[in-house]
Design a protein around this motif. Structure first.
Motif: not given
Length: 146
Positions: A15, A57, A75
């Protein structure tokens, strides 16, 4: 005369938003600005073609005073598997001559980082009487506070 090359540190993450928030506390950084024409990242992402499930992302943090490197979190599908080959040392006590004051400064920062999601691994001691704390960020990446 040559000049130094600008660099960016890239961190793989489950994350990016979580790690960006944590490392902004650890380093005294702030989130990077959204693209020109947008007040917030949420506004910029909503205007993009990127679906909401991909908004986490990537994220980046920057030194609010300018000289430090940008830290970019991307990510990746896999989680951390082994010990880091490279880690960050957070030098909050560097330059403080009094050993007791330096250690109080280190431990105060460690407490803030625990509150932000860090886990303490251990205290370590060097050959010259120095000492530091080894911690893990919220995704298990090792780093030191000294």
């Amino acid at each position: 005369m040559s000049t130094a090359v600008q660099m960016q540190i890239v961190v793989d993450a489950e994350s990016p938003a979580v790690l960006a928030e944590f490392w902004s506390v650890a380093l005294g950084y702030r989130l990077d600005d959204p693209p020109p024409g947008f007040e917030t990242w949420e506004e910029a992402l909503a205007a993009s073609d990127l679906p909401p499930d991909r908004w986490d992302d990537a994220s980046a943090i920057i030194d609010p005073h300018g000289p430090g490197p940008r830290v970019f979190f991307q990510k990746v599908p896999e989680s951390k598997q082994v010990k880091n080959r490279l880690h960050i040392d957070v030098g909050v006590g560097r330059g403080i001559k009094d050993a007791e004051v330096r250690w109080e400064t280190v431990m105060g920062h460690v407490e803030r980082l625990i509150g932000a999601g860090a886990t303490v691994v251990e205290e370590r001691h060097g050959e010259w009487g120095d000492r530091w704390m080894v911690l893990l960020d919220p995704e298990g990446n090792e780093f030191c506070v000294q």
